[in-house]
Design an enzyme around this catalytic site. Sequence first.
Site, PDB file in Angstrom:
ATOM      1  N   LYS A   1       9.357  32.575  -2.794  1.00 53.65           N
ATOM      2  CA  LYS A   1      10.472  34.288  -3.396  1.00 53.65           C
ATOM      3  C   LYS A   1      11.543  33.049  -4.235  1.00 53.65           C
ATOM      4  CE  LYS A   1      13.525  37.047  -3.698  1.00 53.65           C
ATOM      5  NZ  LYS A   1      14.058  36.385  -4.395  1.00 53.65           N
TER       6      LYS A   1
ATOM      7  N   GLY B   1      20.549  28.225   0.089  1.00 56.40           N
ATOM      8  CA  GLY B   1      21.117  28.947  -0.528  1.00 56.40           C
ATOM      9  C   GLY B   1      22.615  29.772   0.291  1.00 56.40           C
ATOM     10  N   SER B   2      22.416  30.751   0.382  1.00 55.93           N
ATOM     11  CA  SER B   2      24.210  30.906   0.736  1.00 55.93           C
ATOM     12  C   SER B   2      23.964  31.188   2.261  1.00 55.93           C
ATOM     13  CB  SER B   2      24.867  32.604   0.390  1.00 55.93           C
ATOM     14  OG  SER B   2      23.879  33.259   0.958  1.00 55.93           O
TER      15      SER B   2
ATOM     16  N   VAL C   1      23.058  34.597   3.812  1.00 55.16           N
ATOM     17  CA  VAL C   1      21.963  34.862   3.911  1.00 55.16           C
ATOM     18  C   VAL C   1      21.285  34.075   4.846  1.00 55.16           C
ATOM     19  CG1 VAL C   1      19.528  34.814   2.585  1.00 55.16           C
ATOM     20  CG2 VAL C   1      21.361  36.203   1.951  1.00 55.16           C
ATOM     21  N   GLY C   2      21.029  32.844   5.036  1.00 55.92           N
ATOM     22  CA  GLY C   2      21.050  31.514   5.852  1.00 55.92           C
ATOM     23  C   GLY C   2      20.821  31.751   7.369  1.00 55.92           C
TER      24      GLY C   2
ATOM     25  N   GLU D   1      19.513  25.542   3.989  1.00 55.41           N
ATOM     26  CA  GLU D   1      20.517  24.307   2.983  1.00 55.41           C
ATOM     27  C   GLU D   1      20.372  25.293   2.984  1.00 55.41           C
ATOM     28  OE1 GLU D   1      20.832  21.504   3.204  1.00 55.41           O
ATOM     29  OE2 GLU D   1      18.575  21.069   4.613  1.00 55.41           O
TER      30      GLU D   1
ATOM     31  N   CYS E   1      25.151  22.661  -4.751  1.00 53.10           N
ATOM     32  CA  CYS E   1      25.100  22.514  -3.681  1.00 53.10           C
ATOM     33  C   CYS E   1      25.659  21.246  -3.225  1.00 53.10           C
ATOM     34  CB  CYS E   1      24.331  22.896  -2.493  1.00 53.10           C
ATOM     35  SG  CYS E   1      22.780  22.358  -2.636  1.00 53.10           S
TER      36      CYS E   1
ATOM     37  N   GLN F   1      28.612  35.304 -10.163  1.00 56.59           N
ATOM     38  CA  GLN F   1      29.721  33.928  -9.759  1.00 56.59           C
ATOM     39  C   GLN F   1      30.969  33.973 -10.965  1.00 56.59           C
ATOM     40  OE1 GLN F   1      27.916  32.061  -7.090  1.00 56.59           O
ATOM     41  NE2 GLN F   1      30.428  31.666  -7.515  1.00 56.59           N
TER      42      GLN F   1
ATOM     43  N   GLU G   1      33.698  27.450   0.406  1.00 53.32           N
ATOM     44  CA  GLU G   1      32.486  28.014  -1.078  1.00 53.32           C
ATOM     45  C   GLU G   1      33.280  28.215  -2.139  1.00 53.32           C
ATOM     46  OE1 GLU G   1      28.238  27.230  -1.176  1.00 53.32           O
ATOM     47  OE2 GLU G   1      28.444  25.309  -1.415  1.00 53.32           O
TER      48      GLU G   1
HETATM   49  P1  NDP Z   1      21.488  33.751  -1.619  1.00 54.34           P
HETATM   50  O1  NDP Z   1      21.817  33.426  -0.401  1.00 54.34           O
HETATM   51  O2  NDP Z   1      21.835  35.237  -2.065  1.00 54.34           O
HETATM   52  O3  NDP Z   1      20.593  34.127  -2.811  1.00 54.34           O
HETATM   53  C1  NDP Z   1      19.227  32.881  -2.321  1.00 54.34           C
HETATM   54  C2  NDP Z   1      17.669  33.426  -2.175  1.00 54.34           C
HETATM   55  O4  NDP Z   1      17.758  34.069  -1.135  1.00 54.34           O
HETATM   56  C3  NDP Z   1      17.431  33.931  -3.469  1.00 54.34           C
HETATM   57  O5  NDP Z   1      16.274  34.202  -4.134  1.00 54.34           O
HETATM   58  C4  NDP Z   1      18.163  35.533  -2.700  1.00 54.34           C
HETATM   59  O6  NDP Z   1      17.173  36.111  -3.813  1.00 54.34           O
HETATM   60  C5  NDP Z   1      16.800  35.388  -1.942  1.00 54.34           C
HETATM   61  N1  NDP Z   1      18.010  36.389  -0.606  1.00 54.34           N
HETATM   62  C6  NDP Z   1      18.663  37.181  -0.670  1.00 54.34           C
HETATM   63  N2  NDP Z   1      19.029  37.934  -0.278  1.00 54.34           N
HETATM   64  C7  NDP Z   1      18.309  37.660   1.198  1.00 54.34           C
HETATM   65  C8  NDP Z   1      18.403  37.736   2.400  1.00 54.34           C
HETATM   66  N3  NDP Z   1      18.118  39.247   3.271  1.00 54.34           N
HETATM   67  N4  NDP Z   1      16.645  37.723   2.484  1.00 54.34           N
HETATM   68  C9  NDP Z   1      16.011  36.915   2.344  1.00 54.34           C
HETATM   69  N5  NDP Z   1      16.169  36.929   1.055  1.00 54.34           N
HETATM   70  C10 NDP Z   1      17.669  37.192   0.694  1.00 54.34           C
HETATM   71  O7  NDP Z   1      22.562  33.227  -2.867  1.00 54.34           O
HETATM   72  P2  NDP Z   1      23.426  33.915  -4.280  1.00 54.34           P
HETATM   73  O8  NDP Z   1      22.736  33.564  -5.138  1.00 54.34           O
HETATM   74  O9  NDP Z   1      24.119  34.926  -3.956  1.00 54.34           O
HETATM   75  O10 NDP Z   1      24.705  33.214  -4.749  1.00 54.34           O
HETATM   76  C11 NDP Z   1      26.104  33.529  -3.356  1.00 54.34           C
HETATM   77  C12 NDP Z   1      26.512  31.815  -2.759  1.00 54.34           C
HETATM   78  O11 NDP Z   1      25.282  30.923  -2.170  1.00 54.34           O
HETATM   79  C13 NDP Z   1      26.568  31.056  -3.635  1.00 54.34           C
HETATM   80  O12 NDP Z   1      28.208  30.830  -4.628  1.00 54.34           O
HETATM   81  C14 NDP Z   1      26.796  29.243  -3.615  1.00 54.34           C
HETATM   82  O13 NDP Z   1      28.672  29.065  -2.926  1.00 54.34           O
HETATM   83  C15 NDP Z   1      26.254  29.943  -2.396  1.00 54.34           C
HETATM   84  N6  NDP Z   1      24.481  28.661  -2.603  1.00 54.34           N
HETATM   85  C16 NDP Z   1      24.695  28.161  -2.590  1.00 54.34           C
HETATM   86  C17 NDP Z   1      22.853  27.183  -2.892  1.00 54.34           C
HETATM   87  C18 NDP Z   1      23.115  26.534  -2.767  1.00 54.34           C
HETATM   88  O14 NDP Z   1      21.955  25.221  -3.173  1.00 54.34           O
HETATM   89  N7  NDP Z   1      23.431  25.630  -1.177  1.00 54.34           N
HETATM   90  C19 NDP Z   1      22.318  27.859  -3.851  1.00 54.34           C
HETATM   91  C20 NDP Z   1      22.540  28.970  -4.399  1.00 54.34           C
HETATM   92  C21 NDP Z   1      23.875  29.862  -3.620  1.00 54.34           C
HETATM   93  P3  NDP Z   1      18.115  37.752  -5.049  1.00 54.34           P
HETATM   94  O15 NDP Z   1      18.963  36.328  -5.809  1.00 54.34           O
HETATM   95  O16 NDP Z   1      17.433  38.811  -5.703  1.00 54.34           O
HETATM   96  O17 NDP Z   1      18.977  37.739  -4.337  1.00 54.34           O
END
Ligand code: NDP
Length: 481
Positions: A173, A226-227, A230-231, A248, A282, A329, A383
Amino acid sequence: MSAEIYRNYINGEWVGGETFENRNPANTGDLVGLFTKGAAEQMSAAVAAAQAALAGWASLPAPARGACLFKVAEILERKVEQLAVEMTREEGKTLPESRGEVRRSINIFRYFGGEGARLPGLLTPSERERVHTFAVRRPIGVAGLVTPWNFPSAIPAWKLAPALICGNTVVLKPASAAPLSAWRIVEACHEAGIPAGVVNFLAGPGSELGRALLEAPALKAVSFTGSCEVGHRLHAEASRRRLRIQLEMGGKNPTIVLADCDLALAVENVVNGAFASTGQKCTATSRAIVEEAIYDKFLEALVARTLKLKVGNGLEPGVDIGPAVDAGQIETDLRYIEIGKAEAGPPLCGGRRLTGDGYDQGYFIEPTVFAGVTENMRIAQEEIFGPVLAVMRARNFDDAIRIANSVPFGLSASLQTTNVSRVFEYISRIEAGLLTVNLPSAGVEYQLPFGGTKDSSFGPKEQGPAALEFYSDYKTVYLRY
Ligand code: NDP
């Protein structure tokens, strides 16, 4: 010209439906493509297809699975330039950065393809006579891979390739902001002849698809980048079901600059760490912790160098910094800049959204440096994920380490010094998972473990041999002859 429609991929079939837009953050008039908005039922079907394909894929000799990964690498290699341009159009990073990332994905597929001929188990002598003991690796089952937009090709690659080589089947996904680069990898898996159901791809809203993924009975593991928000949610749900999970998440990565450093190199490394990829890594440097003795000199050189950076469309030559990935962002970046002004006073440079010729159609923001930042300020703790650097003053090495460790995160860290004793002290005392010395805090390679500590990460590390620990289980054998 009408936009291309990219369908989801379930059980070896391309499945269409309602679509959503993928737009270029440097020029929102540029529609990169229309992606199919997956729904909960499709997620259930994808996990079921992955479960049905599992036995066949897992029973293939691992070198045969490796041969498939080599083919994926070969297919991607034929279109490096096309994939790089597409990545810059969907994510915004500069073309050289995109080229490097596509190359990295290719290397990742080759590296894990090679693991097919090794897949190391354990062979140890038994305490007993005429007893032979060993442990072999087995796949864990269906893995859900949830990936972010900031490395839209490399992160899907570094989850997919080890999952597949260990014999697992997957549902990928991608982030809605940049799904095309991951789609291209899945297309390459299809072209490489990976059997139907082994790799499934579902774009669409994270919350709905995430819920359906975690509820799918056949799911055995989740790897997420990701964030933190959500993690943490995924972790709670996965723990309830006793799923294997790897997270991560965020960082607030320090670069410590000691008085004995090579100043010009330290400035380059901090500028690169803080502002490359628009600060959207990140592992980006978001705090420069500078020893008092060179604080003023360093700051002066840092600001002078930052002012030379060219912000613009990453497809254009000479551009150093592309746009923020999307409206959300850039709003976050600007909000933190306001917080920074209230906490630390006006920035020494940057701080504004760019407007006017060539900028109005995109999410462009100036690289921003705040000085005199102290530990308790929000811009030193939270962050931001944008081109915003907090410069902090340290009395000496010990004070710098203390400040560096004073955040809940622990992903990457960097030290700029010429003193080898300090280097070893830093390696032992810094609370982070990825350490660099006299290099930027970002810029990792695929053949080594990747991941952090504290609130940044959870579970086994990604990449390198460590990745196999997450995507496989041991079967231990005691055999008397
Ligand atoms: P998210 O955590 O929202 O998104 C990461 C992934 O998770 C995307 O594929 C997203 O889908 C998916 N997702 C969102 N909500 C859910 C859920 N409830 N259950 C399962 N999967 C989900 O990050 P954002 O893109 O919104 O970025 C927000 C912040 O996160 C950034 O400003 C940054 O601080 C951090 N971030 C950190 C990263 C890293 O490398 N450590 C990478 C990206 C972001 P969809 O895109 O469809 O919402």
